[in-house]
Structure formats: structure tokens, C-alpha cells
Write an enzyme that holds these catalytic residues in place. Structure first.
Site, PDB file in Angstrom:
ATOM      1  CG  ASP A 341      -1.207  20.883  23.596  1.00 53.61           C
ATOM      2  OD1 ASP A 341      -1.922  21.214  24.552  1.00 53.61           O
ATOM      3  OD2 ASP A 341      -1.651  20.292  22.592  1.00 53.61           O
ATOM      4  CG  ASP A 544      -0.833  18.593  18.191  1.00 52.62           C
ATOM      5  OD1 ASP A 544      -1.159  19.304  19.160  1.00 52.62           O
ATOM      6  OD2 ASP A 544      -1.509  17.629  17.803  1.00 52.62           O
ATOM      7  CG  ASP A 548      -1.116  23.913  20.486  1.00 48.97           C
ATOM      8  OD1 ASP A 548      -1.635  24.270  21.562  1.00 48.97           O
ATOM      9  OD2 ASP A 548      -1.032  22.734  20.119  1.00 48.97           O
TER      10      ASP A 548
END
Length: 649
Positions: A341, A544, A548
Site C-alpha cells: 500500500d 497498515d 487493507d
């Protein structure tokens, strides 16, 4: 060293000393009458045998009683009893005594490797000081702390539950949680996590979680579950030992019986002269069978391979990396693709308003005020940056209007009803959905937030997110550790995503993705790793946030960054980095590769030596002392090799 281990050490030491003394007495003939007949030494040799091996013999009989006889205890017991029948008393005792030396060495090694993980148990607070409404202080168990309680934490005390500092300033030690040796400063308004140690001063902390949901409790759950998830190598060794042990028992039995029957039959029918029977008496084949059993004991494999992975998990935990099972340590060693990400992972995630670009006739104050009204109450980082800019740069503490209703369009933005007007705050997709013409043009590494009221476009706000200082270094080190491709997935705009990707050296960038689109991209990448239905390399996803969690679950290895930030990320991830240090990702890859390498070395060395000595013993070229080396010696060497994981590198 534990008291139990000390007792085992003393017991083995006594048996070794007694055994060596008997060897001296027998060889030097200090007591001549004993040397007149070997049987005189039998009662004496049985003393060190049972001092060191009574638990092995007991375990053997319990296994037979419970119909699970085929294990190391059976091999050792049958081999030593057979050696006694063959008249090789010293060698029979040597097998048992040195087998226990190997077991002692194993217990010590397991204790050393377990120590790194057990350190985490020390982070559990024993009590909590709760400040009551009347000002009194009550000391309670951490389980009794309720959300909203005010806790007093003195210097040197552990934080019992997660909370927010309400008063006081201090330096807190987070080494046991994150592996960071440098204490962190905390001030009123800062979040503080359970398990930290207050270094100085007095802190008043408001509990935001109960103990069972707090950080320290979740960490302990992860550690306890880690041993249940075994690697493929460990599972192979377990299955191998289950099949291998009965095979070697029956092979030894065949070695003791078949040659004797063959020689006897040959002498009876006249194929062999009687002298052949005298040259190869039945006791010779019994001795070879016992030697065969000792050599074939799979201790080196059964002990050293799990110990290698356990040591790897311990080495990772010492550096603030929680690995939920040895299977993930093995998978991370074979990573081919690492997907990450952007926001909060490669970048700091602390957005700030970089510039305001209102339409002609619209002031910056109106643009920012309108956006802040819609974002009021949102916890999204972009919303927080707009609210912070509103509060600090223009309007101070002026109270914002409250939207009558608000709708969140995932991956697009917010739609709110404010004083009968429809207000849109979001990206280009949201503007296009409602047919609103917007300004084009981007600023490097900045996210654009467009604002519109009804069908009127007010302007755009540039919001910047800083790249972490060590992101580029971490990506380079990942590639050095064998990761072939780094892929970035983000919901941010294409120009911003590509700019960040180019700066960091990311191989592929996919932008403007919804959470569901991220899962689809990971699925696509996973399909590319399979050849002929088989998968030899693996994919890891690093994230995080709560959004996600689906991708973390779907990837081969899910790695949660800054795991304290999202409970959903902790639950979904297979590896949890206890802080935001990206450099710990190549570190855990290195630990995984080293663990697998050491486990493979142990398997190859143990099997190679055992096969060689097995063949030699079957043909009478290896005696019981060679068997002791092939069993205990190889086990100790493999354990020492596995213990290398405990050293920092």
C-alpha cells in the site's frame, strides 16, 4: 537455566561420571575378580543405565501400552537391551547416557530460543492504579479496568491497557513491543499502548480499551498461536518420522533374524560348512541390528528442524517482528513479489494541506470552510488534514456546522446535505459522477480534493503526504534479499502514485483502486505465480489500515505495518511489524531465508551421515560407538547449527 533443567543436568552428570568410572575399572582391571566373568559387571552397568535412562524406558512401555510404540524411546530401549544381551554392557550404557546428553543439549537450546519469545510475557502488567471520582486510588487487576477509567502510572510501572495521556509528560520504553531501544516521548493527547514502561514522571491515562482488547493481550495471543502453524518442512519431518520409525524397527528385526535363518538353512542343507555358523554366530547379527536401531533414531531431524524455525521466530520477535507461525517464516523466505500500500506504509500518512486553489470569485476561506464542514467527524487522514488546516490556519476554534446527512462513496469521497445544499468533497470520479466540470492539473506527490456545492464547482485542495525517509532503502534491500518485483497499489490519483513510485524505484504502480480492486489485482498477480497449477514462489502484501485487511488475508503472506494502528490489520496479517520501520521487512525476509537454509542443512547432514553409518552397520563395519556418534553426535551438531539463529547478524 531452569530448576528442572539443572536437575536433568545433575542426573546426566552423575550417570556419565559413574559410567566413566566403570570403564576405568573394567579396562585397568582395578577389581580383578570382576574381570573373571563379564556378567559381574552387569549390575554395575545397570546403575548408570537406569539413572540416565529410566524415563526413556518408562516412555517406551507407556507408548506400547497406549498403542503408540514407534518413537525414539522404543528405538533406544530395544537397542540398549539388545546390546546387553549381546554382552556389550559398556556400549549399551553409552547409547543411553549419550542419548540423554543430546536430550539435555536440546532442552538447553529450546530454552535459549524460547527466551526471546518469553521476554514478551514480561510485558504483561501485574496491576493497574485506577483513580476514582473521590480522588482515591484503587489498585486492581488489569482485567478489571473499564473503558474511560483514569489510570495513574508512576515511573517504572507498565501501562496496563491502551489509552490516551490526559496529563503528564514522560519518556516511555517500548523495546519489548517494537524492538526500539530509544524511548519515546509522550505528551497530553498522545496515544499510549499497553506493555510500555513509564520511564519518568507521573502519567494520568484514560483507558480506551479493556485489557482483553488491548495491544499486550493481542500480542500474547499471537505468540501462543504461532507454534500451532507449522511450516511444510516441519510437517514433512513429522510425517517422515511417523513412517520412518516403524520401517527401521522392522528392518532391524529382519537384520537380526533373516541372516541367521539363511546361514542355518545353508549349513543344514550343506551349502555352507559348519565353520561359517561359528564365524557368524546369532549374537553378531543381534549386535548389528542394535547398532542399526541406534543409528536410525531420527532425533537429529525431529529436534533440530522445529528448533530452527522456533529460533527464527524468536530472532524475529526480539527485533519487534511478530511471526504468527513457522509456515509464514518459510513462505516469506521464498517471496517473488511484494505488493505494498502507499499511504501510511511507504509514506508517513500524516497529510497536510499544501495549497488551496479556489475558482474565480470564491475565497480560500469559503473553499476550506465548506470542505471542513463535510469532513467534520471523519477519522480519514485527508479529512484530518483539512480539519487541522481549518482550525490552525484560518478559523481558530470557530465551531463548524453539522451536516444534516452524509454519505461515504468508497474510493470517491463524501456527499453531504448542508442547509438544504448538496456538498461534494472528493476526487475526480465523484465530480464526474455528478457531471461537474472541475479544474485539471496536478502537483507532484500531492492528492487533490475537489469541492462542489450543488452543481457549482468551488475549487480544489492540494494535500501532501511525505515519503518515509527509509522507504527507498527498504525497497532496495528487499530486492537484495531476493524479491524480484515491488508492486504498489493505492487509491490515490495516478499522477501522485506514479511520482511516488518513480522516486522509490517501485516496479509497477496501480492507482485509483478501491479496496475490492486491490484484492482483484492481488488475485491477478497470484495467478501469474502459478505454473502448471503449482506455485514455487510467493506474494506478500504490506498494509497498515482496516481497508487493507481483505488484501492481507488473500495474499500468501500478509504483513501489517505499524500493527498498533489497526486491530483488523493485526487479525488479518500473518506477520506484524510492531512499528512503522520498513527496514524490518527485508530483515524478516533475511531471517526467514536463514532459517530455511539452516533447517535444510540439518536435514541433508543428518540423513547423509545416518545413511552412511546405517549401511556400514548392516555389513558389520560400524560398531555401537559409531552409532552413538551418528545419533547423538549428529543431533548435537544440528542443534548447535540451529542455535546460530539466536545470534544477531
Amino acid at each position: 537455566m531452569s530448576e528442572k533443567l539443572k536437575k536433568e543436568r545433575n542426573r546426566v552428570a552423575v550417570s556419565v561420571a559413574f559410567f566413566l568410572l566403570l570403564i576405568l575399572v573394567e579396562k585397568v582391571k582395578l577389581i580383578p575378580i570382576f574381570n573373571e566373568h563379564p556378567l559381574f559387571f552387569l549390575p554395575l552397568y545397570l546403575i548408570p543405565y537406569f539413572i540416565s535412562g529410566y524415563d526413556v524406558v518408562r516412555e517406551c512401555f507407556l507408548g506400547i501400552k497406549n498403542r503408540r510404540p514407534f518413537d525414539e524411546a522404543l528405538l533406544m530401549t530395544v537397542a540398549t537391551v539388545g546390546a546387553f544381551f549381546a554382552g556389550e554392557f559398556a556400549e549399551a550404557v553409552a547409547v543411553m547416557v549419550f542419548y540423554q546428553v543430546g536430550e539435555l543439549f536440546q532442552s538447553y537450546a529450546v530454552g535459549r530460543s524460547r527466551a526471546s519469545i518469553k521476554e514478551l510475557m514480561d510485558i504483561v502488567p501485574e496491576y493497574a492504579n485506577v483513580e476514582r471520582e473521590d480522588g482515591s486510588i484503587e489498585t486492581v487487576d488489569p482485567d478489571e479496568v473499564k473503558i474511560g477509567d483514569i489510570l495513574l502510572i508512576k515511573a517504572g510501572e507498565k501501562v496496563p491497557v491502551d489509552g490516551i495521556v490526559r496529563s503528564g509528560e514522560s519518556m516511555v520504553n517500548t523495546a519489548a513491543l517494537t524492538g526500539e531501544s530509544v524511548p519515546r516521548s509522550v505528551f497530553p493527547g498522545d496515544t499510549i499502548i499497553s506493555g510500555c514502561i513509564n520511564g519518568e514522571g507521573l502519567l494520568r491515562v484514560e483507558a480506551t480499551k479493556c485489557f482483553e482488547d488491548s495491544t499486550v493481550s493481542k500480542i500474547l495471543e499471537l505468540v501462543e498461536e504461532a507454534s500451532e502453524k507449522k511450516s511444510k518442512t516441519e510437517n514433512f519431518i513429522t510425517r517422515f518420522a511417523r513412517i520412518y520409525t516403524p520401517i527401521v524397527v522392522f528392518a532391524a528385526l529382519a537384520l537380526a533374524i533373516i541372516p541367521n535363518l539363511g546361514l542355518l538353512f545353508g549349513v543344514v542343507i550343506g551349502v555352507f560348512p559348519p565353520v561359517v555358523w561359528k564365524m557368524h554366530p546369532p549374537i553378531t547379527w543381534l549386535y548389528r541390528a542394535c547398532t542399526f536401531l541406534v543409528v536410525s533414531c531420527p532425533c537429529a531431524l525431529v529436534i533440530s528442524v522445529p528448533l530452527s524455525f522456533f529460533g527464527g521466530i524468536g530472532a524475529a520477535s526480539r527485533e519487534g517482528i511478530l511471526v504468527k507461525g513457522s509456515n509464514y517464516l518459510e513462505l516469506v523466505s521464498k517471496l517473488s513479489i511484494l505488493v505494498t500500500d502507499k499511504t501510511g506504509t511507504l509514506t508517513k500518512g500524516n497529510f497536510v494541506v499544501k495549497s488551496l486553489c479556489p475558482e474565480e470569485g470564491i475565497s480560500e476561506d469559503v473553499l476550506l470552510n465548506t470542505a471542513a464542514i463535510v469532513e467534520n467527524g471523519s477519522t480519514h487522514p485527508i479529512a484530518q488534514s483539512i480539519l487541522q488546516a481549518y482550525k490552525e490556519r484560518w478559523f481558530g476554534d470557530q465551531e463548524l456546522l453539522t451536516p444534516e446527512e452524509i454519505v461515504n462513496r468508497s474510493g470517491k469521497g463524501l456527499i453531504a446535505r448542508v442547509q438544504s445544499s448538496r456538498v461534494l468533497v472528493g476526487n475526480e470520479k465523484l465530480m464526474e459522477e455528478f457531471g461537474i466540470a472541475y479544474q485539471t492539473g496536478e502537483q507532484n506527490c500531492a492528492t487533490v480534493c475537489h469541492v462542489a456545492v450543488d452543481s457549482s464547482y468551488l475549487g480544489k485542495i492540494y494535500i501532501a503526504d511525505e515519503i518515509k525517509e527509509n522507504s527507498h532503502e527498504a525497497i532496495m534491500k528487499m530486492k537484495e534479499e531476493g524479491v524480484k518485483e515491488i508492486v504498489m497499489l493505492t487509491g490515490d490519483s495516478r499522477p501522485v502514485a506514479e511520482e511516488v513510485g518513480e522516486i522509490l524505484g517501485v516496479d509497477r504502480v496501480y492507482s485509483e483502486l478501491l479496496p475490492a480492486n486491490k484484492v482483484e489485482k492481488v488475485e491477478e498477480l497470484l495467478r501469474g505465480l502459478k505454473k502448471d497449477g503449482k506455485q514455487s514462489s510467493y506474494l506478500a502484501f504490506v498494509g497498515d489500515g482496516i481497508n487493507d485487511a481483505p488484501v492481507l488475508s488473500r495474499s500468501d503472506v500478509g504483513i501489517a505495518m505499524g500493527g498498533m494502528g489497526s486491530d483488523a490489520a493485526i487479525e488479518a496479517a500473518d506477520i506484524v511489524i510492531m512499528d512503522d520501520d520498513l527496514l524490518k521487512i527485508p530483515r524478516v525476509i533475511s531471517i526467514g531465508r536463514r532459517t530455511v537454509r539452516i533447517a535444510t542443512q540439518n536435514i541433508a547432514f543428518a540423513l547423509g551421515v545416518k545413511i552412511l553409518v546405517l549401511l556400514l552397520s548392516a555389513f558389520g563395519f560400524a560398531n555401537m560407538w559409531a552409532a552413538v556418534f551418528a545419533d547423538v553426535g549428529v543431533t548435537v551438531i544440528c542443534i548447535v547449527n540451529a542455535m546460530r539463529l539466536l545470534k544477531r547478524s
